[in-house]
Design a protein around this motif. Structure first.
Motif, mmCIF file in Angstrom:
data_model
loop_
_atom_site.group_PDB
_atom_site.id
_atom_site.type_symbol
_atom_site.label_atom_id
_atom_site.label_comp_id
_atom_site.label_asym_id
_atom_site.label_seq_id
_atom_site.Cartn_x
_atom_site.Cartn_y
_atom_site.Cartn_z
ATOM 1 N N ARG A 37 0.818 -1.224 0.000
ATOM 2 C CA ARG A 37 0.000 0.000 0.000
ATOM 3 C C ARG A 37 0.843 1.261 0.000
ATOM 4 N N ARG A 38 2.001 1.244 0.673
ATOM 5 C CA ARG A 38 2.785 2.486 0.860
ATOM 6 C C ARG A 38 3.757 2.697 -0.297
ATOM 7 N N ASP A 58 -3.658 -2.397 -2.673
ATOM 8 C CA ASP A 58 -4.177 -2.831 -1.369
ATOM 9 C C ASP A 58 -4.891 -4.164 -1.597
ATOM 10 N N TYR A 152 -5.799 -12.606 14.317
ATOM 11 C CA TYR A 152 -4.568 -12.888 13.566
ATOM 12 C C TYR A 152 -4.321 -14.400 13.515
ATOM 13 N N THR A 187 10.934 -8.259 12.369
ATOM 14 C CA THR A 187 10.451 -7.319 11.340
ATOM 15 C C THR A 187 9.576 -6.291 12.052
HETATM 16 N N1 LIG Z 1 7.562 -11.297 11.598
HETATM 17 C C1 LIG Z 1 7.040 -12.340 12.208
HETATM 18 O O1 LIG Z 1 7.304 -12.591 13.392
HETATM 19 C C2 LIG Z 1 6.100 -13.274 11.467
HETATM 20 C C3 LIG Z 1 5.824 -14.512 12.036
HETATM 21 C C4 LIG Z 1 4.964 -15.378 11.376
HETATM 22 C C5 LIG Z 1 4.383 -14.995 10.173
HETATM 23 N N2 LIG Z 1 4.677 -13.770 9.642
HETATM 24 C C6 LIG Z 1 4.011 -13.396 8.402
HETATM 25 O O2 LIG Z 1 4.954 -12.987 7.453
HETATM 26 C C7 LIG Z 1 4.337 -12.115 6.517
HETATM 27 C C8 LIG Z 1 5.216 -10.901 6.300
HETATM 28 O O3 LIG Z 1 5.264 -10.162 7.511
HETATM 29 P P1 LIG Z 1 6.588 -9.419 8.014
HETATM 30 O O4 LIG Z 1 6.935 -9.988 9.330
HETATM 31 O O5 LIG Z 1 7.583 -9.386 6.942
HETATM 32 O O6 LIG Z 1 6.018 -7.961 8.351
HETATM 33 P P2 LIG Z 1 6.048 -6.600 7.498
HETATM 34 O O7 LIG Z 1 7.437 -6.162 7.267
HETATM 35 O O8 LIG Z 1 5.101 -5.688 8.203
HETATM 36 O O9 LIG Z 1 5.466 -7.058 6.099
HETATM 37 C C9 LIG Z 1 4.111 -7.088 5.797
HETATM 38 C C10 LIG Z 1 3.949 -6.484 4.402
HETATM 39 O O10 LIG Z 1 2.588 -6.645 4.010
HETATM 40 C C11 LIG Z 1 2.189 -5.459 3.344
HETATM 41 N N3 LIG Z 1 0.750 -5.304 3.464
HETATM 42 C C12 LIG Z 1 0.010 -5.210 4.592
HETATM 43 N N4 LIG Z 1 -1.280 -4.998 4.288
HETATM 44 C C13 LIG Z 1 -1.342 -4.957 2.932
HETATM 45 C C14 LIG Z 1 -2.406 -4.743 2.019
HETATM 46 N N5 LIG Z 1 -3.655 -4.528 2.438
HETATM 47 N N6 LIG Z 1 -2.138 -4.764 0.693
HETATM 48 C C15 LIG Z 1 -0.861 -4.977 0.255
HETATM 49 N N7 LIG Z 1 0.183 -5.175 1.090
HETATM 50 C C16 LIG Z 1 -0.066 -5.162 2.399
HETATM 51 C C17 LIG Z 1 2.930 -4.338 4.071
HETATM 52 O O11 LIG Z 1 3.093 -3.198 3.231
HETATM 53 P P3 LIG Z 1 2.109 -1.917 3.319
HETATM 54 O O12 LIG Z 1 1.897 -1.631 4.770
HETATM 55 O O13 LIG Z 1 2.862 -0.860 2.591
HETATM 56 O O14 LIG Z 1 0.863 -2.321 2.614
HETATM 57 C C18 LIG Z 1 4.274 -4.991 4.368
HETATM 58 O O15 LIG Z 1 5.198 -4.749 3.320
HETATM 59 C C19 LIG Z 1 2.954 -11.798 7.082
HETATM 60 O O16 LIG Z 1 1.978 -12.581 6.444
HETATM 61 C C20 LIG Z 1 3.082 -12.201 8.531
HETATM 62 O O17 LIG Z 1 1.841 -12.545 9.106
HETATM 63 C C21 LIG Z 1 5.516 -12.916 10.252
#
Ligand SMILES: NC(=O)c1ccc[n+]([C@@H]2O[C@H](COP(=O)([O-])OP(=O)(O)OC[C@H]3O[C@@H](n4cnc5c(N)ncnc54)[C@H](OP(=O)(O)O)[C@@H]3O)[C@@H](O)[C@H]2O)c1
Length: 250
Positions: A37-38, A58, A152, A187
């Motif tokens: 989105r950003r 989005d 979640y 993250t």
């Molecule tokens: N980090 C952890 O501990 C962890 C653990 C288990 C699973 N995961 C999973 O790993 C995945 C990636 O997460 P991450 O940890 O890398 O966190 P992150 O850096 O916050 O990445 C999430 C990404 O999703 C994008 N996003 C969110 N809402 C969106 C939307 N409506 N449309 C398009 N893009 C969207 C965000 O970009 P914008 O905000 O710009 O849209 C961001 O780039 C997620 O599915 C998360 O649930 C993470």
């Protein structure tokens, strides 16, 4: 799965786990397009990862998902891999208190509805490609929920279930269906600082990309590797311990 010859769409690939995977695929020679989105975050990702393509989208909005698929398949007709990675993590007030339903609804739309719909939209296209694959990013919390994040965890458990059904339905097609099950990783998920104690991002991404290259269909890391392979008894014990720890730290 080869790392060097794919054309890959990574949702939410402008930060965190998605960007770490994007870099590794791009470095190996694959073409990668990310969405988010950003706009400023997309541009930052492009500066950090030369050659990365980026589309503002989005994925919680049905019309934007349809437009995204139409655009990427037109601009990149060789697209053969979808990585459903975009996600958010809310920490709502306890469920005995009044809730802002719109926050729960958007968490369901981003974490569950989007990967389900994007998979369905892209299957006909992927069927025509060489080495096609759909990779869904779930979580260790799909197996052991933290009760303070009920929605979640429910979205991730549901995406795990959907992934099993998708793999079964596609078993006689060339499309491989992979589930990436991360543990806590450092993250900005849920906001800055909330995952500082998670596994270092590069260590986790190196592990994940090695499992993808090896052709694993489902893989975790540390806590999530243990969780996905646990018996019901072990899961109950892990649930009790994890939730006690979280309630104390709140
Ligand atoms: N980090 C952890 O501990 C962890 C653990 C288990 C699973 N995961 C999973 O790993 C995945 C990636 O997460 P991450 O940890 O890398 O966190 P992150 O850096 O916050 O990445 C999430 C990404 O999703 C994008 N996003 C969110 N809402 C969106 C939307 N409506 N449309 C398009 N893009 C969207 C965000 O970009 P914008 O905000 O710009 O849209 C961001 O780039 C997620 O599915 C998360 O649930 C993470």
């Amino acid at each position: 799965m080869r790392l060097d010859s794919n054309t890959i769409l990574i949702t939410g690939g402008a930060s965190g786990i998605g960007l770490a995977l994007a870099r590794r695929f791009a470095r190996a020679g694959s073409t990668v397009v990310v969405c988010g989105r950003r706009q400023e975050q997309l541009e930052q990702a492009q500066r950090e990862c030369p050659g990365l393509r980026a589309i503002q989208c989005d994925v919680s909005v049905e019309a934007e998902r349809t437009a995204l698929v139409e655009r990427v398949t037109r601009e990149l007709p060789g697209l053969n891999v979808l990585i459903n990675n975009a996600g958010i993590q809310n920490r709502p007030p306890p469920l005995v208190q009044t809730q802002d339903w719109s926050r729960h609804r958007s968490e369901i739309a981003i974490n569950l509805e989007a990967p389900m719909h994007l998979s369905m939209l892209l299957i006909p296209h992927l069927m025509q490609q060489a080495s096609p694959a759909i990779l869904n990013v779930t979580s260790g919390l799909a197996f052991v929920p933290i009760a303070l994040m009920p929605t979640y965890c429910a979205t991730k458990a549901a995406l795990h279930s959907f992934t099993l059904s998708l793999r079964h339905q596609l078993k006689d097609t060339p499309i491989r269906v992979v589930e990436i099950v991360p543990p806590a990783v450092n993250t900005d998920l849920g906001g800055k600082g909330l995952h500082d104690t998670g596994a270092p991002l590069d260590d986790y991404a190196d592990h994940a990309i090695a499992q993808i290259e090896k052709g694993e269909l489902e893989f975790g890391y540390q806590f999530s590797e243990k969780g996905r392979l646990s018996s019901r008894q072990e899961l109950d014990a892990a649930f009790a311990a994890l939730n006690e720890r979280f309630e104390k730290s709140r």
